[in-house]
Each structure stands twice: as structure tokens, then as C-alpha cells.
Design an enzyme around this catalytic site. Structure first.
Site, short mmCIF file in Angstrom:
data_model
loop_
_atom_site.label_atom_id
_atom_site.label_comp_id
_atom_site.label_asym_id
_atom_site.label_seq_id
_atom_site.Cartn_x
_atom_site.Cartn_y
_atom_site.Cartn_z
N GLU A 133 -5.79 9.81 -8.97
CA GLU A 133 -5.42 7.94 -9.59
C GLU A 133 -6.01 8.38 -11.36
O GLU A 133 -6.60 9.35 -11.06
CB GLU A 133 -6.18 6.83 -9.16
CG GLU A 133 -5.15 6.48 -7.51
CD GLU A 133 -6.88 5.52 -7.00
OE1 GLU A 133 -7.34 5.71 -5.96
OE2 GLU A 133 -6.85 4.85 -7.48
N ARG A 177 -0.18 -6.55 -9.94
CA ARG A 177 0.82 -5.97 -8.25
C ARG A 177 2.16 -6.25 -6.64
O ARG A 177 2.69 -5.85 -7.12
CB ARG A 177 -0.22 -5.42 -7.41
CG ARG A 177 -1.33 -4.27 -8.00
CD ARG A 177 -1.85 -3.60 -6.29
NE ARG A 177 -3.51 -4.44 -6.59
CZ ARG A 177 -4.15 -3.84 -5.44
NH1 ARG A 177 -3.60 -2.32 -4.76
NH2 ARG A 177 -4.88 -4.46 -4.95
N ASP A 219 -14.12 8.29 -2.57
CA ASP A 219 -14.11 7.20 -2.85
C ASP A 219 -14.69 7.69 -4.19
O ASP A 219 -15.90 7.25 -4.55
CB ASP A 219 -14.36 5.44 -2.69
CG ASP A 219 -14.08 4.65 -3.49
OD1 ASP A 219 -13.57 4.14 -2.98
OD2 ASP A 219 -13.31 5.21 -4.01
N ARG A 248 0.69 -1.27 0.16
CA ARG A 248 0.30 0.26 -0.24
C ARG A 248 0.60 1.10 0.08
O ARG A 248 1.81 1.90 0.49
CB ARG A 248 -0.95 0.03 1.32
CG ARG A 248 -1.90 1.44 1.03
CD ARG A 248 -2.98 1.16 2.36
NE ARG A 248 -3.31 0.43 2.61
CZ ARG A 248 -4.45 -0.85 1.55
NH1 ARG A 248 -4.88 0.52 0.55
NH2 ARG A 248 -5.10 -1.69 1.94
N HIS A 280 -2.50 4.12 -9.16
CA HIS A 280 -2.90 4.70 -7.87
C HIS A 280 -2.19 5.09 -7.36
O HIS A 280 -1.64 4.35 -6.22
CB HIS A 280 -2.94 2.93 -7.64
CG HIS A 280 -4.71 3.02 -6.50
ND1 HIS A 280 -3.91 3.50 -5.72
CD2 HIS A 280 -5.91 2.29 -6.41
CE1 HIS A 280 -5.42 3.47 -4.53
NE2 HIS A 280 -6.37 2.15 -5.15
O1 TA6 Z 1 -9.10 3.45 -6.37
C1 TA6 Z 1 -9.69 3.24 -4.82
C2 TA6 Z 1 -10.69 2.03 -4.33
O2 TA6 Z 1 -10.67 1.41 -5.54
C3 TA6 Z 1 -10.96 2.19 -2.95
O3 TA6 Z 1 -12.06 1.25 -3.39
C4 TA6 Z 1 -10.36 0.96 -2.10
O4 TA6 Z 1 -10.36 -0.52 -2.49
C5 TA6 Z 1 -8.69 1.66 -2.64
O5 TA6 Z 1 -8.64 1.65 -4.13
C6 TA6 Z 1 -7.39 0.38 -2.45
O6 TA6 Z 1 -7.39 -0.43 -2.74
P1 TA6 Z 1 -6.70 -1.60 -2.35
O7 TA6 Z 1 -7.00 -3.03 -3.35
O8 TA6 Z 1 -5.22 -0.78 -2.65
O9 TA6 Z 1 -6.72 -2.06 -1.05
#
Ligand code: TA6
Length: 303
Positions: free
Chosen positions: A275, A103, A216, A77, A172
Site C-alpha cells: 500500500e 470508499r 501487518d 475488498r 490500499h
Molecule cells: O492496511 C492493513 C489494514 O489496516 C489491516 O489492518 C486490515 O484491517 C486491512 O487494512 C483491511 O482493512 P479493511 O477495512 O479493508 O477490511
């Protein structure tokens, strides 16, 4: 194609550029560090994921989880995760991971790049890798990271099959902020967005965005630059892009941060995701024999 992650000496021997590009073991995996004048970028071979971007005199631009580790088999993350070949939940449901499957894979290091002033790195997953992931065998994907007075990240999909390829995807980007209360996001005014927290309803706002709760949103018809204004860190981060008409803005806020468990104590107060995407109604359709390059250009400016 070169050895993939883990063989640091071989990667340095084959792709290292003295003083500009070096590989190392870090975060429990293999990373590449790019340097240009006073700026630096760190890229993990796992996921072709940028983990750090420090322009000269501006401090760290990206937020990274305090639990970031490359040897857990879990997505890291923070930084700039590569969401491909789908954004969000898998369209077909089932046990597929959110945001695609690349990823957590080790990418091939293809080459170090020296272009004019800058330095870069190209990583790839070949059709063989993607076939092994029981995905289409007539597609390849690359990430090209380039550093000079700004950071460019390109996510390039090549369709060399006979059928059109439709994907959703995103770079992202997790941006680091001084304090979420002292941040505004400019460039999305009067742009319709899908509110992922309100059953996907379509909304729009007239003012610059401030983050005061879990957020979001998938902004549609969003092609222009988006600017994060950070009063505490005294800087603006300008994100521009190509081949993308959707921008996602995300902050998990208090409860979701606690559920995620890898945001740190008050991590949500020091990050916001802006993003660069092909998401929502902005899927990328790639004709046979064609390619698509989703690029994010990230520039830090002292306010
Ligand atoms: O980009 C926003 C999102 O889709 C949120 O809904 C949340 O799930 C975030 O991505 C993080 O996703 P991840 O799979 O990296 O925990």
C-alpha cells in the site's frame, strides 16, 4: 460536474472515448473501463476504486474478492481501495469506519482524459459532498487514474481553507500472486516498520520480505520503489510513488481470512497488499491553499 453513478448512458455520452473509455453496469454498480493498446483497467464509480488492471501479456495484476459487489453499502475488498481522510481506525474512535468514509460513496465523474499515448479518468468528491459527510467544508478530493504502459493512480487533496489540514491516507493496493509461498518483496530491507501485530513495536529486517504468517506492517522512511517478485506467475510488479514515505504490507493469513469472510477459500494464498500510504508518523500536512498528491505507479514486468 457530471451525473454520478447509475446513469451509464449519460456518462458515456458525456465522458466516453470510443475504444478507450466506456462506462457500464457491473458488480451491481457503475464502472468505467479504460483501454490502451492491449491493456485495460476497470474503475468503480463507488469509492473511485480501481478493481482490475491487466497490462498487455501479463495477466490480472490486482486481487479482488470473489464476493465483490458495489450494491451492498460495504467497502469492496480488493483492487485499490481509497483510504481517506484517515488510514486504519478513526483517530477519534467512535463509530467511524476504518480507512475513512469515501470508499462507499459514489464519486462524481469529472472527465475522461486523453494524454499523449494514454487514457485516463478523473473522479472527485466536492466540498459539498464532504460537508454532507459532516467533514470539513473547505476541502476537496480527487482520484486520477491513468493508463498507458503502466498504471498511475493519484489521490489529490486540495485544502482551500484557512487552517492547515492533517490527514493519513493510502492507496490500499491488493496485488494478485500465483502462490504466497513463492513470493518475495524487495525494496524494504533495512527499513524500520511498525509491527501492527506486536503492539506497534518498531522492527527492521535485513532480507527481502517473504510472507509466512499474518503480516501487518507500516514501513516508515520508505520512499523508493517496492518490487513484488512472483515466481509462479513469472513476473515482477514494481510499485513506485510520490509524496509518500510509508508503505504498508498486509496479508491476513488463515485465521483472519476466515474471520473476514470475503477472502474466498484460500484467498490469502493469492494476494498481498503493498500500500502506498501516508500512515504512521508519515501524516500529510497540507497548508492552507495547497494540495497534496499521493501517487502510486504500478508496472508489471515479465520476469
Ligand atoms: O492496511 C492493513 C489494514 O489496516 C489491516 O489492518 C486490515 O484491517 C486491512 O487494512 C483491511 O482493512 P479493511 O477495512 O479493508 O477490511
Amino acid at each position: 460536474m457530471d451525473a454520478i453513478a447509475g446513469d451509464v448512458p449519460a456518462l458515456n455520452a458525456r465522458h466516453g472515448i470510443p475504444g478507450r473509455l466506456a462506462f457500464a453496469a457491473r458488480f451491481g454498480g457503475t464502472i468505467a473501463e479504460l483501454r490502451h493498446e492491449g491493456a485495460s483497467v476497470v474503475v468503480a464509480v463507488q469509492g473511485a476504486q480501481v478493481l482490475s488492471y491487466e497490462p498487455e501479456g501479463c495477466g490480472e495484476v490486482l486481487w479482488l474478492s470473489p464476493q465483490a459487489r458495489l450494491d451492498t453499502g460495504k467497502a469492496v475488498r480488493g483492487g485499490i481501495p481509497v483510504c481517506w481522510p484517515w488510514f486504519g481506525p478513526h483517530p477519534g474512535g467512535g463509530g467511524q469506519p476504518a480507512h475513512g468514509f469515501v470508499r462507499t460513496r459514489n464519486w462524481h465523474v469529472v472527465e475522461g482524459l486523453e494524454r499523449g499515448q494514454g487514457v485516463g479518468l478523473r473522479l472527485a468528491l466536492t466540498s459539498q459532498d464532504l460537508t454532507a459527510a459532516s467533514w470539513r467544508e473547505d476541502v476537496s478530493v480527487e482520484v486520477v487514474v491513468q493508463l498507458d504502459d503502466h498504471l498511475d493512480v493519484a489521490l489529490v487533496t486540495q485544502n482551500f481553507g484557512h487552517e492547515a489540514l492533517t490527514i493519513t491516507q493510502a492507496l490500499h493496493t491488493y496485488l494478485r500472486v500465483g502462490d504466497i509461498d513463492a513470493v518475495t518483496i524487495d525494496g524494504l530491507q533495512n527499513t524500520p516498520f511498525i509491527d501492527q501485530l506486536a503492539m506497534g513495536s518498531i522492527k527492521r529486517e535485513t532480507h527481502a520480505l517473504r510472507i509466512t504468517q499474518e503480516t501487518d506492517r507500516i514501513y516508515q522512511d520508505s520512499e523508493g520503489p517496492v518490487t513484488l517478485c512472483d515466481a509462479v506467475l513469472g513476473r515482477r510488479i514494481v510499485i513506485s510513488k510520490t509524496q509518500s514515505r510509508s508503505t504498508v504490507v498486509w496479508n491476513p493469513w488463515i485465521e483472519k481470512s476466515a474471520r473476514l469472510g470475503d477472502m474466498g477459500a484460500l484467498g490469502y494464498r493469492h494476494m498481498v497488499c503493498i500500500e502506498t500510504a501516508n500512515a504512521g508518523s508519515d501524516a500529510a500536512v497540507i497548508a492552507p491553499g495547497h494540495s497534496h498528491a499521493l501517487t502510486a505507479n504500478i508496472r508489471a514486468v515479465r520476469a
